[in-house]
Design an enzyme around this catalytic site. Structure first.
Site, PDB file in Angstrom:
ATOM      1  N   LYS A  15       0.736  -1.152   0.031  1.00  0.00           N
ATOM      2  CA  LYS A  15       0.197   0.045  -0.073  1.00  0.00           C
ATOM      3  C   LYS A  15       0.675   1.108   0.052  1.00  0.00           C
ATOM      4  O   LYS A  15       0.507   1.953  -1.039  1.00  0.00           O
ATOM      5  CB  LYS A  15      -1.021  -0.085   1.294  1.00  0.00           C
ATOM      6  CG  LYS A  15      -1.595   1.044   1.496  1.00  0.00           C
ATOM      7  CD  LYS A  15      -2.583   1.366   0.444  1.00  0.00           C
ATOM      8  CE  LYS A  15      -3.154   3.065   0.669  1.00  0.00           C
ATOM      9  NZ  LYS A  15      -4.475   3.118  -0.176  1.00  0.00           N
TER      10      LYS A  15
ATOM     11  N   CYS B 131      -4.379  10.793   1.268  1.00  0.00           N
ATOM     12  CA  CYS B 131      -3.430   9.611   1.037  1.00  0.00           C
ATOM     13  C   CYS B 131      -1.947   9.829   0.396  1.00  0.00           C
ATOM     14  O   CYS B 131      -1.063   9.601   1.239  1.00  0.00           O
ATOM     15  CB  CYS B 131      -3.997   8.868   0.343  1.00  0.00           C
ATOM     16  SG  CYS B 131      -5.670   8.339   0.478  1.00  0.00           S
TER      17      CYS B 131
HETATM   18  N1  SAJ Z   1      -2.138  14.665  -8.690  1.00  0.00           N
HETATM   19  C1  SAJ Z   1      -1.431  15.408  -9.695  1.00  0.00           C
HETATM   20  N2  SAJ Z   1      -0.951  15.003 -10.926  1.00  0.00           N
HETATM   21  C2  SAJ Z   1      -1.507  13.790 -11.362  1.00  0.00           C
HETATM   22  C3  SAJ Z   1      -2.118  13.141 -10.562  1.00  0.00           C
HETATM   23  C4  SAJ Z   1      -2.555  13.386  -9.297  1.00  0.00           C
HETATM   24  O1  SAJ Z   1      -1.037  16.440  -9.483  1.00  0.00           O
HETATM   25  O2  SAJ Z   1      -0.863  13.304 -12.438  1.00  0.00           O
HETATM   26  C5  SAJ Z   1      -2.730  15.369  -7.731  1.00  0.00           C
HETATM   27  C6  SAJ Z   1      -4.170  15.398  -7.466  1.00  0.00           C
HETATM   28  O3  SAJ Z   1      -4.581  16.767  -8.157  1.00  0.00           O
HETATM   29  C7  SAJ Z   1      -4.334  15.168  -5.992  1.00  0.00           C
HETATM   30  C8  SAJ Z   1      -3.206  14.287  -5.736  1.00  0.00           C
HETATM   31  O4  SAJ Z   1      -2.324  14.271  -6.611  1.00  0.00           O
HETATM   32  O5  SAJ Z   1      -4.080  16.370  -5.421  1.00  0.00           O
HETATM   33  C9  SAJ Z   1      -3.659  12.812  -5.368  1.00  0.00           C
HETATM   34  O6  SAJ Z   1      -4.858  12.518  -6.413  1.00  0.00           O
HETATM   35  P1  SAJ Z   1      -4.865  10.930  -6.939  1.00  0.00           P
HETATM   36  O7  SAJ Z   1      -6.066  10.878  -7.711  1.00  0.00           O
HETATM   37  O8  SAJ Z   1      -3.475  10.823  -7.526  1.00  0.00           O
HETATM   38  O9  SAJ Z   1      -4.785  10.004  -5.756  1.00  0.00           O
HETATM   39  P2  SAJ Z   1      -5.871   9.916  -4.323  1.00  0.00           P
HETATM   40  O10 SAJ Z   1      -5.149  10.570  -3.254  1.00  0.00           O
HETATM   41  O11 SAJ Z   1      -7.189  10.502  -4.750  1.00  0.00           O
HETATM   42  O12 SAJ Z   1      -6.090   8.194  -4.238  1.00  0.00           O
HETATM   43  C10 SAJ Z   1      -4.922   7.505  -4.154  1.00  0.00           C
HETATM   44  C11 SAJ Z   1      -4.792   6.313  -5.236  1.00  0.00           C
HETATM   45  N3  SAJ Z   1      -3.533   5.729  -5.063  1.00  0.00           N
HETATM   46  C12 SAJ Z   1      -2.851   5.341  -6.301  1.00  0.00           C
HETATM   47  O13 SAJ Z   1      -3.531   5.746  -7.523  1.00  0.00           O
HETATM   48  C13 SAJ Z   1      -1.618   4.924  -6.256  1.00  0.00           C
HETATM   49  C14 SAJ Z   1      -6.002   5.385  -4.716  1.00  0.00           C
HETATM   50  O14 SAJ Z   1      -6.011   4.290  -5.430  1.00  0.00           O
HETATM   51  C15 SAJ Z   1      -5.703   5.057  -3.221  1.00  0.00           C
HETATM   52  O15 SAJ Z   1      -6.797   4.164  -2.819  1.00  0.00           O
HETATM   53  C16 SAJ Z   1      -5.977   6.301  -2.384  1.00  0.00           C
HETATM   54  O16 SAJ Z   1      -4.753   7.124  -2.636  1.00  0.00           O
HETATM   55  C17 SAJ Z   1      -5.610   5.799  -0.739  1.00  0.00           C
HETATM   56  O17 SAJ Z   1      -6.758   5.877  -0.274  1.00  0.00           O
HETATM   57  O18 SAJ Z   1      -4.790   5.518  -0.504  1.00  0.00           O
END
Ligand code: SAJ
Length: 423
Positions: free
Chosen positions: A205, A259
């Site tokens: 994780k 997360c």
């Molecule tokens: N973000 C960027 N650029 C990107 C992708 C995301 O700047 O290309 C930013 C988003 O705007 C946000 C942050 O990163 O602020 C996180 O967003 P996210 O969509 O990447 O992830 P979370 O936090 O919504 O969900 C993550 C997921 N983990 C992964 O994709 C590895 C999800 O599967 C997990 O279950 C979740 O964390 C968790 O609960 O741990």
């Protein structure tokens, strides 16, 4: 092993969908939350979080007669701990909710039960922290009851689908525990269920979210490099991503949510001297809101007294979650620099930031604005028509920190559009 009842501790973004899904798949579910307000809301037929499809799912769980919510755990065949694990100001994991949830299970634990920790936790939490607490019952994990770690991996915005379809990793303290965990989640999981040991499952994780954080940090660093070299980072990323083995993520105003901006610290805490890249990536992402503020400052030629309309406060698009949101940091920094900021967050309409004005509509956020800045790419903001924006605000400066606005359309509407990561 067969299960008839499950007690889910923590009715948040993970616990509530999980409890409801078990209930709609025929198990007797006791949903537990220590927050009496959450319990009362659910009993009144309301939900306290927004997630597509969740209201209907919770409703059908209640209608099935299989879901009850309460403030105290009750005896059950299985217990699932799905409580938050935030970080303390010094970036160490705050395990208070996990330990008190485990303690609350102790009086109800029976021989042959299964306990699953789902909360994202530092390595060895299951064996070193949870097992000893549960041993106060006089029963030993592995010998008398089953104990597993099984991380939630669902993406906010797509929780209901991913809960059922994602592959699930289950780490037992012994083989029989893992198999018991598999039998429980097989009640609804359609994705593959893979067994391992508890500490490996905890690492899996943390490694997933750390990999994403490090990769976003790389994209953010590319945005700064490209900008200083006069290159359009969005075009460069799109071209690089045509390579069959390259998949660069998107730069933005920073990384938020509870997360990805939190979990890498659990690995840093576990072995600080071995986690320099992980720490550095966190630093890059934490510095990105300030970089976005610099972009706004350059676009306006200064911030003091400038009237700015900020669109979005959530940590990412189309969610109502404000935790660790970089957009909030950007707004706070603009206010601190003396700007007059109005903010619009359609998913959390009443949220206030000291020194900023909370607007309730597009009209009111744009009125008087010299500049409009896009902080969160909610669908309704992505689709804004620049000509309509131009009718509602006097200024002609626009800043896009997400790289989603159509440059030609905004410039045809008379705007000077500044995009993060462009020279
Ligand atoms: N973000 C960027 N650029 C990107 C992708 C995301 O700047 O290309 C930013 C988003 O705007 C946000 C942050 O990163 O602020 C996180 O967003 P996210 O969509 O990447 O992830 P979370 O936090 O919504 O969900 C993550 C997921 N983990 C992964 O994709 C590895 C999800 O599967 C997990 O279950 C979740 O964390 C968790 O609960 O741990």
């Amino acid at each position: 092993m067969d299960f008839e009842s499950v007690c889910v501790l923590g009715l948040g973004y993970i616990g509530l969908p999980t409890a409801s899904t078990f209930a709609t798949h025929g198990l007797q579910v006791i949903g537990v939350d220590v927050n009496q307000h959450v319990v009362s809301m659910l009993r009144d037929g309301e939900i306290h979080i927004q997630e597509p499809g969740l209201r209907a799912l919770v409703q059908s769980a209640f209608e099935s007669g299989n879901l009850r919510v309460t403030a105290e755990p009750e005896p059950a065949d299985a217990f699932i701990i799905a409580v938050p694990t935030p970080i303390l100001p010094d970036k160490r994991a705050d395990l208070r909710h996990v330990t008190s949830a485990a303690e609350s299970i102790v009086p109800h634990l029976r021989r042959g039960n299964l306990v699953v920790l789902e909360s994202t936790s530092p390595p060895r939490t299951t064996v070193d922290r949870v097992a000893p607490i549960l041993a106060r019952s006089g029963l030993q994990a592995g010998a008398d009851f089953h104990l597993c770690y099984s991380p939630e991996r669902v993406l906010p915005g797509q929780i209901l689908r991913e809960l059922v379809e994602n592959a699930r990793v289950i780490g037992g303290v012994d083989r029989a525990s893992g198999e018991a965990g598999r039998d429980l989640y097989a009640k609804f999981a359609r994705g593959e269920i893979v067994l391992t040991d508890a500490t490996t499952a905890e690492m899996v994780k943390l490694m997933e979210n750390t990999a994403r954080d490090v990769n976003i940090a790389l994209a953010n660093e590319f945005s700064r490099l490209a900008s200083s070299l006069g290159v359009d980072v969005w075009e460069a990323i799109a071209l690089a991503n045509r390579h069959p083995r390259v998949q660069i993520l998107r730069p933005g105003p920073g990384v938020g949510g509870h997360c990805i901006s939190v979990d890498p610290w659990f690995l840093v805490e576990a072995a600080p001297q071995m986690a320099s890249l992980i720490r550095q990536a966190r630093q890059v992402n934490d510095d990105q809101p300030a970089y976005a503020v610099g972009l706004v400052e350059r676009a306006l030629g200064g911030l003091a007294g400038r009237r700015i309309a900020a669109l979005g406060l959530a940590y990412k698009a189309d969610v109502d979650d404000l935790r660790e949101s970089p957009a909030i940091e950007v707004v706070r920094a603009l206010v601190d620099a003396g700007a007059q900021v109005r903010v619009l967050e359609p998913f959390v309409p009443g949220f206030e930031i000291a020194g900023a004005v909370t607007a309730s509509s597009l009209e009111s956020v744009l009125a008087d604005a010299e500049a409009v800045i896009l902080l969160v790419d909610h669908a309704q903001f992505r689709q804004l028509q620049p000509a309509q924006v131009a009718e509602r605000m006097p200024g002609r400066t626009a800043v896009d920190t997400r790289g989603v606005w159509d440059r030609l359309a905004w410039s045809e509407a008379g705007f000077r559009l500044h995009v993060l990561g462009m020279g």
